[in-house]
Enzyme design. Structure first.
Site, PDB file in Angstrom:
ATOM      1  N   SER A 147       0.874  -1.179   0.000  1.00  0.00           N
ATOM      2  CA  SER A 147       0.000   0.000   0.000  1.00  0.00           C
ATOM      3  C   SER A 147       0.910   1.228   0.000  1.00  0.00           C
ATOM      4  O   SER A 147       2.090   1.131   0.360  1.00  0.00           O
ATOM      5  CB  SER A 147      -0.829   0.004   1.285  1.00  0.00           C
ATOM      6  OG  SER A 147      -1.353   1.283   1.552  1.00  0.00           O
ATOM      7  N   TYR A 160      -2.619  -1.594  10.465  1.00  0.00           N
ATOM      8  CA  TYR A 160      -2.537  -1.676   8.998  1.00  0.00           C
ATOM      9  C   TYR A 160      -1.169  -1.206   8.488  1.00  0.00           C
ATOM     10  O   TYR A 160      -0.531  -1.878   7.682  1.00  0.00           O
ATOM     11  CB  TYR A 160      -3.665  -0.833   8.402  1.00  0.00           C
ATOM     12  CG  TYR A 160      -3.781  -0.922   6.901  1.00  0.00           C
ATOM     13  CD1 TYR A 160      -4.345  -2.044   6.301  1.00  0.00           C
ATOM     14  CD2 TYR A 160      -3.338   0.113   6.079  1.00  0.00           C
ATOM     15  CE1 TYR A 160      -4.462  -2.129   4.924  1.00  0.00           C
ATOM     16  CE2 TYR A 160      -3.453   0.036   4.701  1.00  0.00           C
ATOM     17  CZ  TYR A 160      -4.018  -1.094   4.128  1.00  0.00           C
ATOM     18  OH  TYR A 160      -4.125  -1.174   2.767  1.00  0.00           O
TER      19      TYR A 160
HETATM   20  C1  BGC Z   1      -6.198   1.632   1.904  1.00  0.00           C
HETATM   21  C2  BGC Z   1      -7.344   2.548   1.558  1.00  0.00           C
HETATM   22  C3  BGC Z   1      -6.849   3.985   1.527  1.00  0.00           C
HETATM   23  C4  BGC Z   1      -5.651   4.102   0.604  1.00  0.00           C
HETATM   24  C5  BGC Z   1      -5.091   5.527   0.544  1.00  0.00           C
HETATM   25  C6  BGC Z   1      -5.032   1.867   0.967  1.00  0.00           C
HETATM   26  O1  BGC Z   1      -3.981   1.055   1.353  1.00  0.00           O
HETATM   27  O2  BGC Z   1      -6.624   0.277   1.808  1.00  0.00           O
HETATM   28  O3  BGC Z   1      -8.368   2.399   2.513  1.00  0.00           O
HETATM   29  O4  BGC Z   1      -7.884   4.840   1.101  1.00  0.00           O
HETATM   30  O5  BGC Z   1      -4.641   3.228   1.033  1.00  0.00           O
HETATM   31  O6  BGC Z   1      -4.954   6.095   1.808  1.00  0.00           O
END
Ligand code: BGC
Length: 259
Positions: A147, A160
């Site tokens: 991410s 996360y």
């Molecule tokens: C998340 C999203 C978020 C995006 C940008 C991703 O990794 O799963 O929920 O909107 O990052 O912040």
């Protein structure tokens, strides 16, 4: 399109919806043999539709219920996939979850759930894929779903970001460890992508201010990165995170040049 992907066996976890579904369909279009892993059981009907669509595009597909937090499930997944399709070329560790909780209110249960799905689940997928590839002398290819939050801090999502930071160094370490065997390990770092679970959040126009390119990405734009990384066109690429984020990681608040 990447013709070398035709006939390749690809496992995609968390493929019943969102990014995983888009990747399953993309690999179907590439005429690959796709193992569509899904969780929970309620996604079965959607997975049957993905399988039908994959066949109509010239690929092949099977659905396998997979809870990536369950070691036995992941071990069985590799056995089922390789028994059915006879080999294994690509594994995409995509299954992931998140929930918003201020850190002081975060239960150990919240933390454990996110870490065990996003990080431990990907570790198990990597470990089992590597074992099979090494045993069968396959110069395969692993893609972990990271991410933008492997580098951008994100208050209220400490579990996360910890999982995605972990994915970054796990990917780099495995790339280094298995490069001599010709196995490539990379990550994809999506930004804000238009998937059903994000629909409500992205209806807020402020989100687009965080994206220099000015729009929420499409799942197909992430699937395209996966197809590229898995293809021979990326034959010299290992240990990277390919960000597909419309510039979100490039400090958008500095766009006007102040500072
Ligand atoms: C998340 C999203 C978020 C995006 C940008 C991703 O990794 O799963 O929920 O909107 O990052 O912040």
């Amino acid at each position: 399109m990447y013709p070398d992907l035709a006939g390749k066996v690809v496992i995609i976890t968390g493929a019943g919806s969102g990014l995983g579904k888009a990747m399953a369909l993309r690999f179907g279009k590439e005429k690959a043999k796709v193992v569509v892993c899904y969780f929970p059981e309620e996604q079965k009907q959607d997975v049957d539709d993905i399988i039908t669509d994959t066949h109509s595009m010239g690929g092949e597909a099977i659905g396998v219920f997979t809870d990536v937090t369950n070691e036995h499930n992941v071990v069985t997944l590799i056995q089922t996939a390789t028994k059915h399709f006879g080999s294994l070329d690509i594994v995409i560790n995509n299954a992931g979850i998140e929930n918003e909780v201020p850190t002081v209110d975060m239960l150990l249960e919240d933390w454990n759930k996110v870490i065990s799905t996003n990080l431990t689940g990907a570790f198990l997928g990597c470990r089992e894929a590597l074992k099979y590839m090494l045993e069968h002398n396959i110069k395969g290819n692993i893609i972990n779903m990271s991410s933008v939050h492997e580098m951008i801090p994100r208050p209220h999502f400490v579990h996360y970001v910890a999982s995605k930071g972990g994915i970054k160094l796990m990917t780099e370490t495995l790339a280094l460890e298995y490069a001599p065997k010709g196995i490539r390990v990379n990550s994809i770092g999506p930004g804000a992508i238009d998937t059903p679970i994000n629909a409500e959040k992205f209806s807020d126009p402020d989100v687009e201010k965080l994206i220099p390119m000015g729009y929420i990405g499409k799942p197909e734009e992430i699937a395209a990165c996966a197809a590229f990384l898995a293809s021979e066109q990326a034959s010299y690429v290992t240990g990277i995170t390919l960000f597909s984020d419309g510039g979100m990681t490039k400090y958008p608040s500095f766009q006007a040049g102040r500072g």
